[in-house]
Design a protein around this motif. Structure first.
Motif, PDB file in Angstrom:
ATOM      1  N   ARG A   1       0.857  -1.182   0.000  1.00  0.00           N
ATOM      2  CA  ARG A   1       0.000   0.000   0.000  1.00  0.00           C
ATOM      3  C   ARG A   1       0.889   1.227   0.000  1.00  0.00           C
ATOM      4  O   ARG A   1       1.768   1.369   0.848  1.00  0.00           O
ATOM      5  CB  ARG A   1      -0.903   0.007   1.241  1.00  0.00           C
ATOM      6  CG  ARG A   1      -1.916   1.144   1.283  1.00  0.00           C
ATOM      7  CD  ARG A   1      -2.836   0.950   2.482  1.00  0.00           C
ATOM      8  NE  ARG A   1      -3.883   1.969   2.545  1.00  0.00           N
ATOM      9  CZ  ARG A   1      -4.037   2.829   3.543  1.00  0.00           C
ATOM     10  NH1 ARG A   1      -3.210   2.783   4.591  1.00  0.00           N
ATOM     11  NH2 ARG A   1      -5.015   3.710   3.529  1.00  0.00           N
ATOM     12  N   GLN A   2       0.672   2.095  -1.001  1.00  0.00           N
ATOM     13  CA  GLN A   2       1.490   3.294  -1.057  1.00  0.00           C
ATOM     14  C   GLN A   2       0.709   4.459  -1.646  1.00  0.00           C
ATOM     15  O   GLN A   2      -0.311   4.274  -2.318  1.00  0.00           O
ATOM     16  CB  GLN A   2       2.773   3.046  -1.852  1.00  0.00           C
ATOM     17  CG  GLN A   2       2.595   2.660  -3.305  1.00  0.00           C
ATOM     18  CD  GLN A   2       3.935   2.486  -3.999  1.00  0.00           C
ATOM     19  OE1 GLN A   2       4.875   3.260  -3.801  1.00  0.00           O
ATOM     20  NE2 GLN A   2       4.053   1.454  -4.818  1.00  0.00           N
ATOM     21  N   TYR A   3       1.206   5.652  -1.379  1.00  0.00           N
ATOM     22  CA  TYR A   3       0.569   6.882  -1.835  1.00  0.00           C
ATOM     23  C   TYR A   3       0.811   7.074  -3.324  1.00  0.00           C
ATOM     24  O   TYR A   3       1.937   6.951  -3.815  1.00  0.00           O
ATOM     25  CB  TYR A   3       1.129   8.067  -1.057  1.00  0.00           C
ATOM     26  CG  TYR A   3       0.602   9.411  -1.511  1.00  0.00           C
ATOM     27  CD1 TYR A   3      -0.745   9.739  -1.351  1.00  0.00           C
ATOM     28  CD2 TYR A   3       1.453  10.361  -2.065  1.00  0.00           C
ATOM     29  CE1 TYR A   3      -1.230  10.971  -1.753  1.00  0.00           C
ATOM     30  CE2 TYR A   3       0.981  11.599  -2.470  1.00  0.00           C
ATOM     31  CZ  TYR A   3      -0.364  11.903  -2.314  1.00  0.00           C
ATOM     32  OH  TYR A   3      -0.841  13.124  -2.710  1.00  0.00           O
ATOM     33  N   ARG A   4      -0.266   7.388  -4.058  1.00  0.00           N
ATOM     34  CA  ARG A   4      -0.176   7.688  -5.483  1.00  0.00           C
ATOM     35  C   ARG A   4      -0.660   9.121  -5.695  1.00  0.00           C
ATOM     36  O   ARG A   4      -1.857   9.409  -5.643  1.00  0.00           O
ATOM     37  CB  ARG A   4      -1.024   6.700  -6.289  1.00  0.00           C
ATOM     38  CG  ARG A   4      -0.506   5.269  -6.255  1.00  0.00           C
ATOM     39  CD  ARG A   4       0.915   5.174  -6.792  1.00  0.00           C
ATOM     40  NE  ARG A   4       1.349   3.795  -7.013  1.00  0.00           N
ATOM     41  CZ  ARG A   4       2.569   3.464  -7.426  1.00  0.00           C
ATOM     42  NH1 ARG A   4       3.479   4.426  -7.640  1.00  0.00           N
ATOM     43  NH2 ARG A   4       2.898   2.201  -7.605  1.00  0.00           N
ATOM     44  N   HIS A   5       0.286  10.009  -5.925  1.00  0.00           N
ATOM     45  CA  HIS A   5      -0.033  11.442  -5.942  1.00  0.00           C
ATOM     46  C   HIS A   5      -1.034  11.839  -7.029  1.00  0.00           C
ATOM     47  O   HIS A   5      -1.929  12.654  -6.755  1.00  0.00           O
ATOM     48  CB  HIS A   5       1.249  12.258  -6.078  1.00  0.00           C
ATOM     49  CG  HIS A   5       1.013  13.731  -5.990  1.00  0.00           C
ATOM     50  ND1 HIS A   5       0.651  14.352  -4.808  1.00  0.00           N
ATOM     51  CD2 HIS A   5       1.051  14.696  -6.946  1.00  0.00           C
ATOM     52  CE1 HIS A   5       0.489  15.645  -5.043  1.00  0.00           C
ATOM     53  NE2 HIS A   5       0.718  15.881  -6.321  1.00  0.00           N
TER      54      HIS A   5
ATOM     55  N   ARG B   1      -4.316  11.136  -5.611  1.00  0.00           N
ATOM     56  CA  ARG B   1      -4.464  11.581  -4.227  1.00  0.00           C
ATOM     57  C   ARG B   1      -5.071  10.494  -3.338  1.00  0.00           C
ATOM     58  O   ARG B   1      -5.996  10.730  -2.571  1.00  0.00           O
ATOM     59  CB  ARG B   1      -5.337  12.844  -4.148  1.00  0.00           C
ATOM     60  CG  ARG B   1      -4.945  13.998  -5.068  1.00  0.00           C
ATOM     61  CD  ARG B   1      -3.504  14.480  -4.833  1.00  0.00           C
ATOM     62  NE  ARG B   1      -3.278  15.798  -5.378  1.00  0.00           N
ATOM     63  CZ  ARG B   1      -2.871  16.050  -6.625  1.00  0.00           C
ATOM     64  NH1 ARG B   1      -2.642  15.054  -7.461  1.00  0.00           N
ATOM     65  NH2 ARG B   1      -2.670  17.295  -7.027  1.00  0.00           N
ATOM     66  N   GLN B   2      -4.535   9.281  -3.463  1.00  0.00           N
ATOM     67  CA  GLN B   2      -5.013   8.177  -2.640  1.00  0.00           C
ATOM     68  C   GLN B   2      -3.857   7.258  -2.277  1.00  0.00           C
ATOM     69  O   GLN B   2      -2.843   7.205  -2.987  1.00  0.00           O
ATOM     70  CB  GLN B   2      -6.063   7.341  -3.385  1.00  0.00           C
ATOM     71  CG  GLN B   2      -7.389   8.034  -3.593  1.00  0.00           C
ATOM     72  CD  GLN B   2      -8.471   7.060  -4.002  1.00  0.00           C
ATOM     73  OE1 GLN B   2      -8.559   5.960  -3.476  1.00  0.00           O
ATOM     74  NE2 GLN B   2      -9.308   7.474  -4.942  1.00  0.00           N
ATOM     75  N   LYS B   3      -4.032   6.535  -1.174  1.00  0.00           N
ATOM     76  CA  LYS B   3      -3.171   5.402  -0.875  1.00  0.00           C
ATOM     77  C   LYS B   3      -3.853   4.160  -1.439  1.00  0.00           C
ATOM     78  O   LYS B   3      -4.985   3.844  -1.062  1.00  0.00           O
ATOM     79  CB  LYS B   3      -2.955   5.254   0.636  1.00  0.00           C
ATOM     80  CG  LYS B   3      -1.797   6.046   1.185  1.00  0.00           C
ATOM     81  CD  LYS B   3      -1.468   5.611   2.603  1.00  0.00           C
ATOM     82  CE  LYS B   3      -0.142   6.206   3.049  1.00  0.00           C
ATOM     83  NZ  LYS B   3       0.235   5.739   4.416  1.00  0.00           N
TER      84      LYS B   3
ATOM     85  N   GLU C   1       7.866   7.705  -1.794  1.00  0.00           N
ATOM     86  CA  GLU C   1       6.600   7.073  -1.418  1.00  0.00           C
ATOM     87  C   GLU C   1       6.801   5.683  -0.828  1.00  0.00           C
ATOM     88  O   GLU C   1       6.042   5.241   0.045  1.00  0.00           O
ATOM     89  CB  GLU C   1       5.664   6.977  -2.629  1.00  0.00           C
ATOM     90  CG  GLU C   1       5.168   8.298  -3.173  1.00  0.00           C
ATOM     91  CD  GLU C   1       6.033   8.810  -4.303  1.00  0.00           C
ATOM     92  OE1 GLU C   1       5.556   9.650  -5.079  1.00  0.00           O
ATOM     93  OE2 GLU C   1       7.197   8.365  -4.406  1.00  0.00           O
TER      94      GLU C   1
ATOM     95  N   ASP D   1       7.043   4.827   2.990  1.00  0.00           N
ATOM     96  CA  ASP D   1       5.819   4.765   3.790  1.00  0.00           C
ATOM     97  C   ASP D   1       4.979   3.530   3.437  1.00  0.00           C
ATOM     98  O   ASP D   1       3.824   3.422   3.815  1.00  0.00           O
ATOM     99  CB  ASP D   1       4.994   6.038   3.555  1.00  0.00           C
ATOM    100  CG  ASP D   1       3.838   6.183   4.524  1.00  0.00           C
ATOM    101  OD1 ASP D   1       4.047   5.940   5.720  1.00  0.00           O
ATOM    102  OD2 ASP D   1       2.728   6.510   4.070  1.00  0.00           O
TER     103      ASP D   1
ATOM    104  N   ASN E   1      -6.476  -0.311  -8.160  1.00  0.00           N
ATOM    105  CA  ASN E   1      -5.245  -0.419  -8.932  1.00  0.00           C
ATOM    106  C   ASN E   1      -5.412  -1.392 -10.095  1.00  0.00           C
ATOM    107  O   ASN E   1      -5.877  -2.525  -9.925  1.00  0.00           O
ATOM    108  CB  ASN E   1      -4.104  -0.877  -8.018  1.00  0.00           C
ATOM    109  CG  ASN E   1      -2.824  -1.118  -8.778  1.00  0.00           C
ATOM    110  OD1 ASN E   1      -2.512  -2.254  -9.116  1.00  0.00           O
ATOM    111  ND2 ASN E   1      -2.084  -0.065  -9.082  1.00  0.00           N
TER     112      ASN E   1
END
Length: 208
Positions: free
Chosen positions: A65-69, A72-74, A147, A150, A172
């Motif tokens: 699980r990671q942030y995708r700018h 604007r979501q994890k 990213e 985290d 995803n």
């Protein structure tokens, strides 16, 4: 009629690259349409990617699980990454990503499916592998940054993932396509009938 994607390339009158990034770029082509008119098409030029649906002995899929700018979501995803070198063997790239993102190795590798995630605006091609017979990788963990620093990990049963993606809770592309392809393969000829890990990939040719 055979339902099969086929190569085809329409005439390009002019082409330019107004933007070049670190890994991708944007290209503008003036393409001749079937009626003789010319249409301008902007699209992202991408090196290609690999993704790994890693399935353990308890029928759980390894997720990160990671942030995708951009969105604007994890997002919960399966391990994935770019083909860093033109002509890179996609199996080697997939093994690298599984190690770097999850510190896991696998003994059994198959091609699950090949996809163009956004063919209307990007030429990215993704090969999704099925990896089984998992074990912890030896040695030190890969040093992550940005990213990935985290990043969270989980192992989730296949049935739970199916419910999540059909309920609109998981988004995803590689996760959705990978899980549904796994379910379809099981209901078809079985996982052992999947293509071998080094099956040809016309979208991103490579040397064995």
């Amino acid at each position: 009629m055979t339902i099969k994607d086929t190569p085809e390339e329409w005439q390009i009158r002019a082409s330019e690259t107004p933007f070049r990034g670190n890994k991708t770029s944007v290209r503008t082509d003036d393409v001749v349409m079937p009626d003789g008119s010319v249409a301008r098409r902007d699209y992202q030029v991408h090196p290609g990617s690999v993704a790994v649906l890693a399935l353990d002995d308890e029928d759980r899929v390894l997720l990160i699980r990671q942030y995708r700018h951009p969105v604007r979501q994890k997002l919960w995803e399966i391990p994935a990454g770019l083909l860093d070198v033109p002509g890179e063997n996609p199996l080697h790239a997939a093994q690298r990503e599984l190690y770097e993102e999850a510190h896991v190795k696998a003994e059994d590798w198959r091609v699950l499916t090949d996809v163009y995630p956004t063919p209307g605006g990007c030429d990215e091609a993704v090969r999704i592998f099925l990896a089984r017979d998992l074990s912890e990788a030896k040695g030190e963990r890969f040093a992550v940054e940005n990213e990935e620093a985290d990043m969270e990990h989980a192992r989730v049963p296949v049935d739970e993932l199916v419910r999540g993606l059909l309920n609109g809770e998981l988004h995803n592309t590689c996760l959705v396509v990978g899980v549904l392809s796994l379910v379809a393969a099981r209901r078809g000829d079985g996982l052992d009938a999947l293509r071998p890990a080094l099956a040809p990939w016309p979208a991103r040719p490579f040397e064995v």
